[in-house]
Design an enzyme around this catalytic site. Structure first.
Site, PDB file in Angstrom:
ATOM      1  N   GLY A   1       0.817  -1.194   0.000  1.00  0.00           N
ATOM      2  CA  GLY A   1       0.000   0.000   0.000  1.00  0.00           C
ATOM      3  C   GLY A   1       0.863   1.262   0.000  1.00  0.00           C
ATOM      4  O   GLY A   1       1.201   1.787  -1.035  1.00  0.00           O
TER       5      GLY A   1
ATOM      6  N   SER B   1       4.892  -5.261  -3.587  1.00  0.00           N
ATOM      7  CA  SER B   1       4.645  -3.826  -3.675  1.00  0.00           C
ATOM      8  C   SER B   1       5.290  -3.085  -2.503  1.00  0.00           C
ATOM      9  O   SER B   1       6.491  -3.209  -2.300  1.00  0.00           O
ATOM     10  CB  SER B   1       3.141  -3.568  -3.758  1.00  0.00           C
ATOM     11  OG  SER B   1       2.890  -2.254  -4.193  1.00  0.00           O
ATOM     12  N   TYR B   2       4.515  -2.341  -1.696  1.00  0.00           N
ATOM     13  CA  TYR B   2       5.140  -1.646  -0.577  1.00  0.00           C
ATOM     14  C   TYR B   2       5.619  -2.616   0.500  1.00  0.00           C
ATOM     15  O   TYR B   2       6.387  -2.236   1.397  1.00  0.00           O
ATOM     16  CB  TYR B   2       4.202  -0.594   0.029  1.00  0.00           C
ATOM     17  CG  TYR B   2       4.965   0.387   0.900  1.00  0.00           C
ATOM     18  CD1 TYR B   2       5.724   1.404   0.313  1.00  0.00           C
ATOM     19  CD2 TYR B   2       4.978   0.263   2.279  1.00  0.00           C
ATOM     20  CE1 TYR B   2       6.470   2.278   1.094  1.00  0.00           C
ATOM     21  CE2 TYR B   2       5.717   1.135   3.066  1.00  0.00           C
ATOM     22  CZ  TYR B   2       6.462   2.140   2.472  1.00  0.00           C
ATOM     23  OH  TYR B   2       7.209   2.993   3.244  1.00  0.00           O
TER      24      TYR B   2
ATOM     25  N   ASP C   1       4.072  -5.041 -15.384  1.00  0.00           N
ATOM     26  CA  ASP C   1       3.716  -4.081 -14.343  1.00  0.00           C
ATOM     27  C   ASP C   1       4.425  -2.757 -14.615  1.00  0.00           C
ATOM     28  O   ASP C   1       5.636  -2.731 -14.827  1.00  0.00           O
ATOM     29  CB  ASP C   1       4.144  -4.641 -12.982  1.00  0.00           C
ATOM     30  CG  ASP C   1       3.954  -3.644 -11.847  1.00  0.00           C
ATOM     31  OD1 ASP C   1       3.025  -2.823 -11.937  1.00  0.00           O
ATOM     32  OD2 ASP C   1       4.734  -3.705 -10.875  1.00  0.00           O
TER      33      ASP C   1
ATOM     34  N   HIS D   1       1.467  -6.573 -11.747  1.00  0.00           N
ATOM     35  CA  HIS D   1       1.949  -6.252 -10.412  1.00  0.00           C
ATOM     36  C   HIS D   1       1.695  -7.394  -9.425  1.00  0.00           C
ATOM     37  O   HIS D   1       2.499  -7.650  -8.542  1.00  0.00           O
ATOM     38  CB  HIS D   1       1.246  -4.980  -9.935  1.00  0.00           C
ATOM     39  CG  HIS D   1       1.816  -4.358  -8.715  1.00  0.00           C
ATOM     40  ND1 HIS D   1       3.077  -3.809  -8.665  1.00  0.00           N
ATOM     41  CD2 HIS D   1       1.292  -4.178  -7.464  1.00  0.00           C
ATOM     42  CE1 HIS D   1       3.307  -3.316  -7.460  1.00  0.00           C
ATOM     43  NE2 HIS D   1       2.249  -3.537  -6.708  1.00  0.00           N
TER      44      HIS D   1
END
Length: 473
Positions: A90, A186-187, A388, A440
């Protein structure tokens, strides 16, 4: 005939032993206190051959911070299997919403949240998968201190997650000393190495640590601001997503900025790039967007602040909408033992815009942590879906290049049933794997290939070559 007769007592004995083992496990569950967290059956769930547990672990009593988990165990015949913690990023997005419900989890959600169907390539075929909503305020995790929602950051998230693990292993003592890995995307490119570093450092000097930490893997994850920006802008330009002028503007304005706290000049350049990119899904540039109305568009949900495509860490043509419907059902929440105190007096959401918009500390680089954990001899894999545009392969390659690691196995294709599944390079202390055609969320776009990769990671083996077929065990 004599052979068959001789087998019958053995089969009967095995059946009795299996029953005794299950009874012993049930007794242990009751004694340890995790029996109450067992999920009998989720609404609309198909029959399965594995057990599931979910519930809360309080990580900070004074503030009332409690983190929600979902455990999907491997089937009996695959036990004892490793334990793998999965984290979505996120910052502010739910691992239940994404990892568990549209990626590697056992189930996918049907349209309108009507029920569940089995994921043929679920990762709990080969490991016990523990999904965690983190930090507090994300998904079903909550805090009784409102200010927590406005002061979240990397440091507190890592320490709360570590406290969660310590308490979770006390609740599930039979997982102590089991091979343990941390994974995410991701994060979680920040969450995973930061938590890994905490576990590793706290294990030092302990002959047989409770958390038997073996390594981590990160997919399409943020690693280093400078190199990630550089590779992201290059990917956008190479794939025709931005003009020459905007490419140069982005490089001038953003290369030395933070992903989470960009300067006004970088912000303006990113807004220009968003206009040029148009209505495409940056998380998967060759797949369609969800056909929804402009007032509830995937773009507006995916870009909660009107920019920063990497901020929510989610892919959605429409699956995100199905999860929102499903997890807001009262019968689903009861089955999950979620929101039992009524602390979540708001609509469950896949991502928290409040946490996302108010994120505090976010180190500029994970490279020092990578170097420390590579030196410690942990198993480290980095994987990347190559369609991605949020944290693209070029960004990951620049970040890995900055580590300066010697190569042990040169760049080569890997195969799944005689087809190229992607490419890989093995360095001293780190393995890079690309997944061809994945966005992603690699397990969403290429579920079979993602499971092949996951199996190889657990076994510590290079990706399969042309002659090994990449068969699933």
């Amino acid at each position: 005939m004599s052979t068959m007769i001789g087998r019958r007592p053995l089969v009967a004995l095995l059946a009795v032993l299996t029953l005794l083992l299950r009874q012993a496990a049930a007794t242990a569950a009751a004694a340890s206190g995790y029996a109450a967290d067992r999920i009998d059956r989720l609404p609309g769930q198909p029959a399965v051959d594995f057990d599931m547990y979910s519930g809360y672990i309080t990580v900070e009593h004074s503030a009332g911070r409690s983190l929600f988990y979902l455990l999907q165990e491997a089937p009996e015949e695959s036990q004892p299997a490793p334990l793998v913690l999965w984290l979505n990023g996120g910052p502010g997005c739910s691992s239940i919403a994404y990892g568990a419900s549209e990626e590697l989890g056992a189930f996918r959600v049907r349209p309108h949240g009507a029920g569940l169907f089995l994921n043929d390539y679920r990762w709990n075929k080969v490991a016990n998968i523990l999904f965690l909503d983190s930090p507090a305020g994300v998904g079903f995790s909550y805090t009784n201190t409102t200010s927590d929602l406005y002061t979240s950051g990397d440091n507190r998230t890592a320490h709360d997650s570590y406290t969660f693990l310590l308490k979770w292993f006390e609740k599930f003592p039979h997982y102590k000393y089991r091979d343990f890995y941390i994974a995410g995307e991701s994060y979680a490119g920040h969450y995973v190495p930061e938590l890994s570093q905490l576990v590793h450092r706290n294990n030092k000097g302990i002959e047989k640590p409770t958390i038997n930490f073996k390594g981590f893997m990160v997919g399409n994850g943020l690693i280093d601001n400078y190199h990630d920006y550089r590779g992201t802008f290059q990917f956008w330009w190479n794939h025709g997503l931005v003009s020459d002028d905007t490419y140069h503007l982005l490089n001038r304005s953003c290369l030395h900025d933070s992903f989470i706290h960009p300067s006004p000049a970088c912000d303006a350049a990113l807004n220009v790039s968003t206009e040029e990119q148009g209505n495409i899904d940056l998380y998967s540039i060759y797949t369609p967007t969800c056909n929804v109305t402009a007032t509830n568009s995937s773009a507006s949900r995916r870009h909660p602040r009107g920019r920063y495509p990497w901020m929510t860490g989610s892919y959605d043509p429409c699956t995100e909408r199905y999860s929102t419907s499903y997890y807001n059902r009262p019968d689903v929440q009861r089955a999950l033992h979620a929101n039992v105190t009524g602390a979540i007096n708001y609509t469950w959401a896949t991502c928290s815009n409040t946490i996302n918009s108010n994120w505090r500390d976010a180190p500029s680089s994970m490279l020092p942590i990578y170097k420390e954990l590579i030196e410690a001899g942990l198993r480290i894999w980095v994987f990347s879906g190559d369609t991605d545009a949020v944290v693209p392969l070029t960004a990951t390659r620049y970040s890995i290049e900055a580590l300066g690691l010697p190569t042990t196995i040169s760049w080569h294709p890997w195969y799944d049933v005689q087809e190229v599944g992607g490419w890989s390079q093995v360095y001293e202390g780190l393995t890079l794997v690309t997944v061809r055609g994945a966005g992603h969320e690699v397990p969403l776009h290429r579920p079979r290939q993602a499971l092949v990769m996951f199996q190889q990671f657990l076994q510590g083996k290079p990706m399969p070559g042309h002659n090994t077929n990449g068969t699933l065990s």
